[in-house]
Design an enzyme around this catalytic site. Structure first.
Site, mmCIF file in Angstrom:
data_model
loop_
_atom_site.group_PDB
_atom_site.id
_atom_site.type_symbol
_atom_site.label_atom_id
_atom_site.label_comp_id
_atom_site.label_asym_id
_atom_site.label_seq_id
_atom_site.Cartn_x
_atom_site.Cartn_y
_atom_site.Cartn_z
ATOM 1 N N HIS A 194 0.861 -1.178 0.000
ATOM 2 C CA HIS A 194 0.000 0.000 0.000
ATOM 3 C C HIS A 194 0.903 1.234 0.000
ATOM 4 O O HIS A 194 1.343 1.701 1.045
ATOM 5 C CB HIS A 194 -0.930 -0.033 1.209
ATOM 6 C CG HIS A 194 -2.033 -1.022 1.042
ATOM 7 N ND1 HIS A 194 -1.824 -2.383 1.079
ATOM 8 C CD2 HIS A 194 -3.357 -0.847 0.783
ATOM 9 C CE1 HIS A 194 -2.978 -3.003 0.868
ATOM 10 N NE2 HIS A 194 -3.918 -2.100 0.679
ATOM 11 N N ALA A 235 -11.815 1.489 4.012
ATOM 12 C CA ALA A 235 -10.748 0.624 3.504
ATOM 13 C C ALA A 235 -9.934 1.337 2.426
ATOM 14 O O ALA A 235 -10.206 2.478 2.055
ATOM 15 C CB ALA A 235 -11.352 -0.672 2.971
ATOM 16 N N HIS A 236 -8.929 0.648 1.908
ATOM 17 C CA HIS A 236 -7.996 1.245 0.949
ATOM 18 C C HIS A 236 -8.712 1.723 -0.320
ATOM 19 O O HIS A 236 -9.679 1.124 -0.784
ATOM 20 C CB HIS A 236 -6.876 0.271 0.588
ATOM 21 C CG HIS A 236 -7.344 -1.062 0.083
ATOM 22 N ND1 HIS A 236 -6.612 -2.204 0.222
ATOM 23 C CD2 HIS A 236 -8.468 -1.442 -0.557
ATOM 24 C CE1 HIS A 236 -7.241 -3.219 -0.313
ATOM 25 N NE2 HIS A 236 -8.385 -2.778 -0.800
ATOM 26 N N ASN A 237 -8.216 2.820 -0.870
ATOM 27 C CA ASN A 237 -8.667 3.383 -2.159
ATOM 28 C C ASN A 237 -10.092 3.930 -2.133
ATOM 29 O O ASN A 237 -10.649 4.246 -3.187
ATOM 30 C CB ASN A 237 -8.567 2.359 -3.291
ATOM 31 C CG ASN A 237 -7.202 1.698 -3.385
ATOM 32 O OD1 ASN A 237 -6.186 2.318 -3.078
ATOM 33 N ND2 ASN A 237 -7.180 0.444 -3.787
#
Length: 331
Positions: A194, A235-237
């Protein structure tokens, strides 16, 4: 001492009754005592005026007062905000840098910086003016904190996190940890790096114990004027548009986009790789499994337009009733 007349002037309301009444506190209508002012613009509280011990009431109609002193206003919630501000007695922070904190030599100490005990600011961090940083806060290298921000105790910002001006981050929140990304091959879970960041806009408030993961292939974004309740997970993105309201216990899956002015009520789950359209409303405890168009209200598991959900619920109830009748008749 503050009089009822002064309160009415502050909120631009119409004074009803004795203007010289002393107001010393703001209290719930059921807990109020002499010198309290209470809000009574909702039906439940209108009925309680007659038996309340409050000295005055804020209402939206003179008739609601039934002869009691009070203030009539057009916008009760904005008036509530102003009145609560008038009687806010919480201590104003003293801007000072604790000798038990650590600031890297590369960090410029701007005007009115407060840094509590046992906080750590790493190299190349940029901090604006009038920033309050509580105790036990960790700010990772290369992060940027805008003017007039508040980071309460035990907030953790990983490296290269951006917090826009006039934003508030409450205690225990972690911003910038790795997202949950793995590729399983031959029974081994390979961690996906990440390498992107988290960017928080201006005038954002993030509640206590929230977690916002950094992006893998794009930054995780929270737009201007968003308000996140306690224990929200992004969460990511994830991309959150401007002016969104996200209530407590909401989880948003990776790479999902929530467009401007969306409301997500408490304990709802939004799946990954979805888009929630502008001004959509997600009812409490919903589970969103597919993208949802703008400007509609959704509820249920899976989330669907609320009218459709209500029709399905009504049909299910009718089947239950029919089943009981059939069993009762031995069929």
């Amino acid at each position: 001492m503050i009089t009822l007349k002064e309160v009415a002037k502050k909120i631009n309301g119409k004074l009803i009754g004795d203007k010289s009444i002393i107001i010393s506190s703001v209290d719930d209508i059921f807990l109020a005592s002499k010198e309290s002012i209470s809000f009574a613009f909702l039906p439940k509280y209108k009925k309680a005026i007659a038996e309340s011990k409050a000295s005055a009431f804020i209402v939206i109609s003179k008739e609601d007062l039934k002869g009691q002193p009070g203030i009539v206003v057009d916008n009760p919630y904005l008036s509530m905000i102003e009145v609560l501000d008038m009687f806010d007695q919480r201590p104003v922070p003293n801007y000072q840098i604790s000798e038990n904190s650590v600031i890297h030599s590369s960090v410029e100490k701007k005007e009115n910086l407060h840094l509590g005990p046992f906080s750590v600011i790493n190299e190349d961090v940029t901090i604006g003016n009038n920033v309050y940083i509580g105790s036990g806060v960790k700010i990772g290298a290369g992060s940027e904190i805008g003017d007039d921000c508040i980071l309460y105790d035990n907030v953790v910002l990983y490296d290269h996190i951006t917090i826009g001006g006039n934003s508030i981050v409450h205690s225990g929140t972690v911003i910038g940890s790795d997202g949950f990304g793995y590729h399983t091959n031959d029974s081994f879970h390979h961690k996906i790096p990440h390498i992107k960041n988290v960017i928080i806009g201006e005038n954002v408030e993030i509640g206590a114990s929230c977690t916002i993961d950094r992006g893998s292939v794009q930054d995780t974004l929270v737009g201007n004027y968003c308000k996140l309740d306690n224990q929200v997970h992004l969460a990511h993105n994830v991309k959150i548009g401007e002016g969104c309201l996200i209530a407590g216990g909401v989880f948003v899956g990776g790479s999902t986009t929530i467009e401007d002015f969306v409301t997500v009520a408490g304990k709802s789950d939004v799946g990954p790789h979805l888009t929630i359209g502008k001004k959509a409303v997600i009812a409490a405890r919903s589970c969103v499994l597919k993208s949802l168009p703008a400007s509609n209200i959704y509820a249920g598991n899976p989330a669907r337009p609320i009218k459709e959900k209500q029709e399905r619920d009504a049909l299910y109830t009718r089947f239950q009733i029919l089943e009981k009748k059939l069993k009762k008749n031995g069929i």
